[in-house]
Design a protein around this motif. Sequence first.
Motif, PDB file in Angstrom:
ATOM      1  N   MET A  47       0.803  -1.226   0.000  1.00 26.09           N
ATOM      2  CA  MET A  47       0.000   0.000   0.000  1.00 26.09           C
ATOM      3  C   MET A  47       0.839   1.281   0.000  1.00 26.09           C
ATOM      4  O   MET A  47       0.366   2.330  -0.403  1.00 26.09           O
ATOM      5  CB  MET A  47      -0.954   0.003   1.214  1.00 26.09           C
ATOM      6  CG  MET A  47      -2.061  -1.018   1.099  1.00 26.09           C
ATOM      7  SD  MET A  47      -3.250  -0.516  -0.197  1.00 26.09           S
ATOM      8  CE  MET A  47      -3.814  -2.105  -0.790  1.00 26.09           C
ATOM      9  N   ILE A  58      -6.476   3.478   3.790  1.00 23.37           N
ATOM     10  CA  ILE A  58      -6.923   2.684   2.631  1.00 23.37           C
ATOM     11  C   ILE A  58      -8.441   2.835   2.541  1.00 23.37           C
ATOM     12  O   ILE A  58      -9.179   2.379   3.407  1.00 23.37           O
ATOM     13  CB  ILE A  58      -6.524   1.204   2.771  1.00 23.37           C
ATOM     14  CG1 ILE A  58      -5.033   1.077   3.126  1.00 23.37           C
ATOM     15  CG2 ILE A  58      -6.821   0.449   1.474  1.00 23.37           C
ATOM     16  CD1 ILE A  58      -4.590  -0.353   3.485  1.00 23.37           C
ATOM     17  N   HIS A  59      -8.870   3.527   1.508  1.00 29.44           N
ATOM     18  CA  HIS A  59     -10.299   3.806   1.342  1.00 29.44           C
ATOM     19  C   HIS A  59     -10.820   3.009   0.146  1.00 29.44           C
ATOM     20  O   HIS A  59     -10.385   3.243  -0.970  1.00 29.44           O
ATOM     21  CB  HIS A  59     -10.500   5.316   1.123  1.00 29.44           C
ATOM     22  CG  HIS A  59     -11.935   5.714   1.016  1.00 29.44           C
ATOM     23  ND1 HIS A  59     -12.350   6.876   0.414  1.00 29.44           N
ATOM     24  CD2 HIS A  59     -13.079   5.093   1.442  1.00 29.44           C
ATOM     25  CE1 HIS A  59     -13.660   6.956   0.469  1.00 29.44           C
ATOM     26  NE2 HIS A  59     -14.121   5.899   1.074  1.00 29.44           N
ATOM     27  N   ASN A  60     -11.710   2.086   0.439  1.00 30.74           N
ATOM     28  CA  ASN A  60     -12.232   1.185  -0.597  1.00 30.74           C
ATOM     29  C   ASN A  60     -11.114   0.571  -1.433  1.00 30.74           C
ATOM     30  O   ASN A  60     -11.157   0.559  -2.664  1.00 30.74           O
ATOM     31  CB  ASN A  60     -13.258   1.912  -1.479  1.00 30.74           C
ATOM     32  CG  ASN A  60     -14.472   2.361  -0.688  1.00 30.74           C
ATOM     33  OD1 ASN A  60     -14.853   1.715   0.300  1.00 30.74           O
ATOM     34  ND2 ASN A  60     -15.084   3.464  -1.079  1.00 30.74           N
ATOM     35  N   GLY A  61     -10.084   0.109  -0.731  1.00 29.93           N
ATOM     36  CA  GLY A  61      -8.981  -0.612  -1.377  1.00 29.93           C
ATOM     37  C   GLY A  61      -7.877   0.257  -1.924  1.00 29.93           C
ATOM     38  O   GLY A  61      -6.832  -0.257  -2.335  1.00 29.93           O
ATOM     39  N   LYS A  62      -8.085   1.585  -1.946  1.00 26.45           N
ATOM     40  CA  LYS A  62      -7.072   2.458  -2.558  1.00 26.45           C
ATOM     41  C   LYS A  62      -6.313   3.243  -1.481  1.00 26.45           C
ATOM     42  O   LYS A  62      -6.912   3.893  -0.630  1.00 26.45           O
ATOM     43  CB  LYS A  62      -7.730   3.431  -3.540  1.00 26.45           C
ATOM     44  CG  LYS A  62      -8.327   2.711  -4.749  1.00 26.45           C
ATOM     45  CD  LYS A  62      -8.671   3.669  -5.876  1.00 26.45           C
ATOM     46  CE  LYS A  62      -9.792   4.621  -5.493  1.00 26.45           C
ATOM     47  NZ  LYS A  62     -10.177   5.505  -6.624  1.00 26.45           N
ATOM     48  N   PRO A  63      -4.973   3.203  -1.545  1.00 23.96           N
ATOM     49  CA  PRO A  63      -4.180   3.837  -0.491  1.00 23.96           C
ATOM     50  C   PRO A  63      -3.950   5.343  -0.693  1.00 23.96           C
ATOM     51  O   PRO A  63      -3.759   5.807  -1.813  1.00 23.96           O
ATOM     52  CB  PRO A  63      -2.827   3.117  -0.605  1.00 23.96           C
ATOM     53  CG  PRO A  63      -2.727   2.735  -2.042  1.00 23.96           C
ATOM     54  CD  PRO A  63      -4.119   2.494  -2.539  1.00 23.96           C
ATOM     55  N   VAL A  64      -3.970   6.057   0.414  1.00 28.93           N
ATOM     56  CA  VAL A  64      -3.553   7.463   0.439  1.00 28.93           C
ATOM     57  C   VAL A  64      -2.433   7.546   1.478  1.00 28.93           C
ATOM     58  O   VAL A  64      -2.605   7.080   2.610  1.00 28.93           O
ATOM     59  CB  VAL A  64      -4.718   8.401   0.841  1.00 28.93           C
ATOM     60  CG1 VAL A  64      -4.242   9.857   0.920  1.00 28.93           C
ATOM     61  CG2 VAL A  64      -5.880   8.274  -0.137  1.00 28.93           C
ATOM     62  N   TYR A  73      -7.509  14.785   2.235  1.00 27.46           N
ATOM     63  CA  TYR A  73      -8.346  13.810   1.504  1.00 27.46           C
ATOM     64  C   TYR A  73      -9.626  13.523   2.284  1.00 27.46           C
ATOM     65  O   TYR A  73     -10.723  13.498   1.712  1.00 27.46           O
ATOM     66  CB  TYR A  73      -7.546  12.522   1.275  1.00 27.46           C
ATOM     67  CG  TYR A  73      -8.377  11.413   0.658  1.00 27.46           C
ATOM     68  CD1 TYR A  73      -8.664  11.416  -0.709  1.00 27.46           C
ATOM     69  CD2 TYR A  73      -8.890  10.384   1.437  1.00 27.46           C
ATOM     70  CE1 TYR A  73      -9.439  10.412  -1.277  1.00 27.46           C
ATOM     71  CE2 TYR A  73      -9.654   9.370   0.880  1.00 27.46           C
ATOM     72  CZ  TYR A  73      -9.924   9.390  -0.482  1.00 27.46           C
ATOM     73  OH  TYR A  73     -10.708   8.406  -1.048  1.00 27.46           O
TER      74      TYR A  73
ATOM     75  N   TYR B  90      -9.339  11.600  -4.658  1.00 26.17           N
ATOM     76  CA  TYR B  90      -8.287  10.573  -4.673  1.00 26.17           C
ATOM     77  C   TYR B  90      -7.155  10.967  -5.627  1.00 26.17           C
ATOM     78  O   TYR B  90      -5.968  10.867  -5.286  1.00 26.17           O
ATOM     79  CB  TYR B  90      -8.846   9.186  -5.037  1.00 26.17           C
ATOM     80  CG  TYR B  90      -7.778   8.133  -4.888  1.00 26.17           C
ATOM     81  CD1 TYR B  90      -7.395   7.691  -3.622  1.00 26.17           C
ATOM     82  CD2 TYR B  90      -7.097   7.627  -5.991  1.00 26.17           C
ATOM     83  CE1 TYR B  90      -6.368   6.776  -3.453  1.00 26.17           C
ATOM     84  CE2 TYR B  90      -6.071   6.715  -5.835  1.00 26.17           C
ATOM     85  CZ  TYR B  90      -5.710   6.285  -4.569  1.00 26.17           C
ATOM     86  OH  TYR B  90      -4.689   5.376  -4.414  1.00 26.17           O
ATOM     87  N   GLN B  91      -7.536  11.431  -6.809  1.00 27.22           N
ATOM     88  CA  GLN B  91      -6.520  11.847  -7.780  1.00 27.22           C
ATOM     89  C   GLN B  91      -5.740  13.065  -7.264  1.00 27.22           C
ATOM     90  O   GLN B  91      -4.543  13.196  -7.506  1.00 27.22           O
ATOM     91  CB  GLN B  91      -7.171  12.169  -9.140  1.00 27.22           C
ATOM     92  CG  GLN B  91      -7.822  10.971  -9.817  1.00 27.22           C
ATOM     93  CD  GLN B  91      -6.863   9.805 -10.045  1.00 27.22           C
ATOM     94  OE1 GLN B  91      -5.669  10.004 -10.281  1.00 27.22           O
ATOM     95  NE2 GLN B  91      -7.366   8.586  -9.931  1.00 27.22           N
ATOM     96  N   GLN B  94      -3.196  11.859  -4.844  1.00 27.43           N
ATOM     97  CA  GLN B  94      -2.058  11.232  -5.524  1.00 27.43           C
ATOM     98  C   GLN B  94      -1.119  12.297  -6.085  1.00 27.43           C
ATOM     99  O   GLN B  94       0.101  12.181  -5.986  1.00 27.43           O
ATOM    100  CB  GLN B  94      -2.537  10.310  -6.663  1.00 27.43           C
ATOM    101  CG  GLN B  94      -3.347   9.097  -6.199  1.00 27.43           C
ATOM    102  CD  GLN B  94      -2.647   8.312  -5.108  1.00 27.43           C
ATOM    103  OE1 GLN B  94      -2.996   8.434  -3.927  1.00 27.43           O
ATOM    104  NE2 GLN B  94      -1.649   7.541  -5.466  1.00 27.43           N
TER     105      GLN B  94
END
Lengths: 219, 219
Positions: A47, A58-64, A73, B90-91, B94
């Motif tokens: 991650m 990790i929000h709905n599988g996506k890491p920040v 975020y 999210y973008q 990133q």
Amino acid sequence: MVDEVILLGYWPSTFGVRTRIALEEKDIKFDYREQDLFNKSSLLLEMNPVHKKIPVLIHNGKPVCESLIQVEYIDETWPGKIPLLPSDPYQRAQAKFWGDFIDKMVPGLVRLMWGAKGEEQEAGKKEFIEMLKTVESELGDKTYFGGEAFGYVDIALIGYYCWFDAFEKYGNFSIEAQCPKIIAWAKSCIKRDSVAKSLPDSEKVTELVPELKKKMGIE
Amino acid sequence: MVDEVILLGYWPSTFGVRTRIALEEKDIKFDYREQDLFNKSSLLLEMNPVHKKIPVLIHNGKPVCESLIQVEYIDETWPGKIPLLPSDPYQRAQAKFWGDFIDKMVPGLVRLMWGAKGEEQEAGKKEFIEMLKTVESELGDKTYFGGEAFGYVDIALIGYYCWFDAFEKYGNFSIEAQCPKIIAWAKSCIKRDSVAKSLPDSEKVTELVPELKKKMGIE
């Protein structure tokens, strides 16, 4: 869809605390997963492959990654609840400036706490005190950095608070004597549920220092 | 009210270039005021009392400091034109992650360019190359970091480009041999008016290095 929110953290981390507080302020349920930083999990490495550091949100599988980016975020993803950053672009830029300034206190703190001795440790302490005084003059007589509203800059700084006792013990100084308004501000912050629930116990943090130094091969 | 926009800069600054490009992308007229960093003006000291550094963006009399915060501020203040950051949280997170990563390349570059010798300079060079390779793998085969749209991450990185020749000369290596996609990306960037107008001449930057070292008391 119900949001799945996971936070990878390490309990005494000044940075992980920020993200926890932001999630608590927004009343977001999350699954906290404690990480062993001396034996990193495959989830952490997957991650945050670039820095391999906590906290990772990790929000709905996506890491920040990166705690202040996570706070932003969280604010942008769940805007309906209490705002953490002002909506005005100028005020937002000022908040981000102070968040960045607070992050820049880390090198001085590292020299104060980890490895440096004698003059170098003293220089780290001096740098920390000077920077904290600058932050204190920005706070002035306000309740929070944003005035009456608790937010981003408070979250950025309060993460360090559970380490204040350790800084004082290892630096042999009193933060309250140097920056009384910061201590008064911190005492207001810890009255908030979000902070009280998230901030690690100072005594446990201070007790952990010798163990951490040993693990890091210092002393 | 007509916006009054002033930018305090220093021509070879990798950071000041970012803010210039963002203003050019948004087609904002601004009054650029070159600063002497070895004899700081009262305006600079007044507008950035904390860091006393350029660039400072002064919008209708109010200062915004730190280049990436300025780029965000410009994007939020003049949102109607080409967006520099994505609208999706999210973008956006990133993009900010990579902006922050690019800022973290500075300590390695400082060791490569300013003062460090022998092993320490080599370590700085190695760190820079490794980080640039990480950035290159994020770029992949895209035209810009955001895909077809030029934006925040491109602006963050392209500021270094006018220093590439100097890095190569003082580090005795070829960036193109290590990171060919970064060089191809930079060549796309400089085709944009905003970048072409803002980026200092590489040759002049490289020629300036001995003078800067002398002024800084190095060598």
